[in-house]
Design a protein around this motif. Structure first.
Motif, mmCIF file in Angstrom:
data_model
loop_
_atom_site.group_PDB
_atom_site.id
_atom_site.type_symbol
_atom_site.label_atom_id
_atom_site.label_comp_id
_atom_site.label_asym_id
_atom_site.label_seq_id
_atom_site.Cartn_x
_atom_site.Cartn_y
_atom_site.Cartn_z
ATOM 1 N N ASP A 23 48.013 -2.601 -11.567
ATOM 2 C CA ASP A 23 48.036 -3.676 -12.606
ATOM 3 C C ASP A 23 47.099 -3.545 -13.872
ATOM 4 O OD1 ASP A 23 49.999 -5.225 -11.551
ATOM 5 O OD2 ASP A 23 48.759 -6.304 -10.191
ATOM 6 N N GLY A 24 46.419 -2.297 -13.927
ATOM 7 C CA GLY A 24 45.405 -1.869 -14.848
ATOM 8 C C GLY A 24 44.244 -1.287 -14.351
ATOM 9 N N ALA A 25 43.753 -0.689 -15.197
ATOM 10 C CA ALA A 25 42.610 0.162 -14.855
ATOM 11 C C ALA A 25 41.185 -0.417 -14.258
ATOM 12 C CB ALA A 25 41.960 1.225 -15.887
ATOM 13 N N TRP A 26 41.075 -1.622 -14.584
ATOM 14 C CA TRP A 26 40.040 -2.457 -14.115
ATOM 15 C C TRP A 26 40.424 -3.682 -13.296
ATOM 16 C CZ3 TRP A 26 36.591 1.022 -14.611
ATOM 17 C CH2 TRP A 26 36.383 1.801 -15.640
ATOM 18 N N ALA A 27 41.748 -3.613 -13.017
ATOM 19 C CA ALA A 27 42.305 -4.543 -12.101
ATOM 20 C C ALA A 27 42.556 -4.248 -10.768
ATOM 21 C CB ALA A 27 43.595 -5.254 -12.803
ATOM 22 N N THR A 28 43.113 -2.869 -10.583
ATOM 23 C CA THR A 28 43.587 -2.121 -9.447
ATOM 24 C C THR A 28 42.333 -1.015 -9.128
ATOM 25 O OG1 THR A 28 45.852 -2.774 -9.683
ATOM 26 C CG2 THR A 28 45.010 -1.010 -8.426
ATOM 27 N N ILE A 29 41.638 -1.309 -8.163
ATOM 28 C CA ILE A 29 40.495 -0.176 -7.965
ATOM 29 C C ILE A 29 40.614 0.167 -6.502
ATOM 30 C CG2 ILE A 29 38.155 0.101 -7.810
ATOM 31 C CD1 ILE A 29 37.660 -2.142 -9.998
ATOM 32 N N ILE A 30 40.588 1.747 -6.296
ATOM 33 C CA ILE A 30 40.655 2.342 -5.289
ATOM 34 C C ILE A 30 39.283 2.691 -4.920
ATOM 35 C CG2 ILE A 30 41.729 4.139 -3.778
ATOM 36 C CD1 ILE A 30 43.713 1.965 -4.965
ATOM 37 N N SER A 31 38.589 2.351 -3.750
ATOM 38 C CA SER A 31 37.222 2.596 -3.423
ATOM 39 C C SER A 31 37.261 3.706 -2.306
ATOM 40 C CB SER A 31 36.278 1.467 -3.304
ATOM 41 O OG SER A 31 36.374 0.363 -4.387
ATOM 42 N N PHE A 32 36.755 4.894 -2.683
ATOM 43 C CA PHE A 32 36.930 5.709 -1.614
ATOM 44 C C PHE A 32 35.650 5.979 -0.702
ATOM 45 C CE2 PHE A 32 37.248 10.619 -0.752
ATOM 46 C CZ PHE A 32 38.244 10.463 0.673
#
Length: 466
Positions: A97-106
């Motif tokens: 939904d957008g670079a700062w809305a959907t975040i994948i934390s590895f």
């Protein structure tokens, strides 16, 4: 195309949680499947590991013949690799939904996302796939980790943000051919605070058919390098772009201690699988506009490997460093950039930049300046020298010794003129010689100046032919 392009032109798309399908699926059978990762148990709060849910969603899209893995807004914890190896007829897109809305934390080690296609190009019936509208964060990843590891693809799109893969050996985005080659890769990457932000690579040991080619790729790369020891964009192990375009924009830091990083690094080669290639950029648009912080130590502009074949050749565009007025460390370019057409700035080692010398024998002042012309094979030299009264200037006298890159294996004679005290009235023909070793010599008549005299000239000579 950004996330909005994949999200039905920017309109909100409702994804059915139970089935992962959009409402359009009821109206047509040609709409690709949309699979919502939360329908497979992904946790948008980041409390639980969502790796298995992501892999299940990828499998569902692949089995459906291609489509979209939809990742709604949230922060998703991933502890192991999400692998996408689509079939020959199933391109897979990851859409947030957008670079700062959907975040994948590895939170793992190795690759967060691993995407590749091991099928032969002739066998593929559909091309494409991509990432859009999400951020991959490596603040909690182990050493040697990668946000996105991608290779062997055709017409793949990247439009994503990657950040904080800063531990030793880590990479933000790793373009790496293991099975075949990549063509028509396109898009935008924003990378910040990574040990290496974007790397082009060729891992030849996986398959006997792989090569280092990234032909006809068009990429815009934006970088914020917070640690001055981190590289910007790297080509290594024989990876190269040809007939494409590469734009690098961004901000680089400085340091109180010595650093060996570079905004752009080209290094290494391979000769395997019937292919021989050197890391470089060939017959492409290269457009670099970056700045760095002020400090005692700054990254290099462009760092080349030990081979002159690690090169930027036959390219056009602009190479501008130090947009804010601060100075990068100069390139080790020694003929590695040739046949470049365009503007350069911020580094005198680049084509079009002047290298000026002014350390003369007593009684002589002025300058001798050298620059490569856009061909990369021709050098322009310009000089303006004042000889003080009472100074003897002998024919054959050495004035300065320039860098060896400005010299060839024979003598170069450049027309010039001398005028003033101790010389006949008017201008006297007084050429210059550039001899092997880059030694710049006076070749006019010997005389002792009875007043100020002046020697000046400008010319072009070719380093080599053929």
């Amino acid at each position: 195309m950004g996330a909005t392009g994949l999200l039905a032109g920017g309109a909100a798309v409702a994804v059915t949680e139970a089935t992962g399908a959009t409402p359009a699926d009821a109206a047509t059978t040609t709409t690709p499947d949309w699979v919502n990762v939360t329908a497979h148990g992904a946790d948008p709060t980041g409390a639980n590991d969502s790796a298995d849910a992501f892999n299940e969603a990828v499998a569902a899209v692949t089995q459906a013949g291609g489509g979209v893995v939809y990742i709604p807004a949230g922060n998703y914890k991933i502890e192991s690799t999400v692998t996408c190896a689509p079939s020959v007829s199933a391109p897979v897109y990851f859409v947030g939904d957008g670079a700062w809305a959907t975040i994948i934390s590895f939170f793992g080690t190795g690759d967060c996302f691993r995407v590749y296609d091991s099928s032969t190009y002739l066998a593929r019936t559909k091309f494409g796939g991509g990432f859009a509208g999400l951020t991959i964060d490596g603040a909690n990843a182990g050493a040697g980790s990668t946000g996105l590891h991608l290779g062997d693809v055709l017409q793949y799109e990247v439009d994503l943000t990657v950040q904080s893969f800063r531990k030793a050996g880590s990479i933000g985005v790793h373009f790496d051919n293991n099975y075949y080659w990549a063509e028509q890769l396109f898009g935008r990457i924003y990378a910040q605070d990574c040990a290496s932000h974007v790397v082009f690579d060729w891992t030849s040991g996986t398959s006997t058919t792989s090569s280092g080619s990234f032909e006809r790729c068009d990429l815009d790369i934006y970088i914020d390098q917070w640690d001055a020891s981190f590289d910007g964009v790297v080509f290594r192990n024989g990876a190269f772009i040809t007939n494409g375009s590469l734009k690098i924009r961004g901000n680089f830091g400085s340091s109180k201690t010595a650093v060996s990083s570079a905004a752009l690094r080209l290094t290494g080669s391979q000769s395997v699988n019937g292919y021989t290639s050197y890391s470089g950029i060939v017959d492409s648009l290269v457009d670099i506009g970056v700045e760095c912080g002020s400090g005692s130590y700054t990254p290099q502009t462009i760092a080349f490997g030990t081979s002159k074949n690690n090169a930027i050749s036959g390219c056009y565009g602009a190479l501008h460093f130090g947009a804010a007025g601060n100075t990068f460390s100069p390139s080790n370019n020694n003929g590695n950039i040739f046949n470049f057409t365009g503007q350069t700035g911020g580094d005198t080692t680049l084509p079009g930049g002047w290298s000026t010398y002014s350390s003369f024998p007593a009684g002589i002042t002025g300058h001798v300046s050298f620059r490569f012309l856009p061909t990369g094979n021709e050098v322009m030299v310009s000089w303006a020298i004042a000889v003080a009264s009472g100074t003897t200037l002998n024919s054959g006298a050495t004035l300065v010794t320039a860098a060896s890159k400005f010299a060839y294996g024979d003598n170069k004679l450049i027309p010039g003129n001398n005028t003033g005290g101790g010389l006949p009235a008017g201008n006297v023909y007084a050429p210059a010689y550039v001899v092997p070793g880059g030694i710049f010599k006076y070749a006019g008549p010997s005389y002792k100046s009875s007043g100020s005299s002046y020697w000046y000239g400008q010319g072009i000579y070719t380093l080599s032919v053929g």
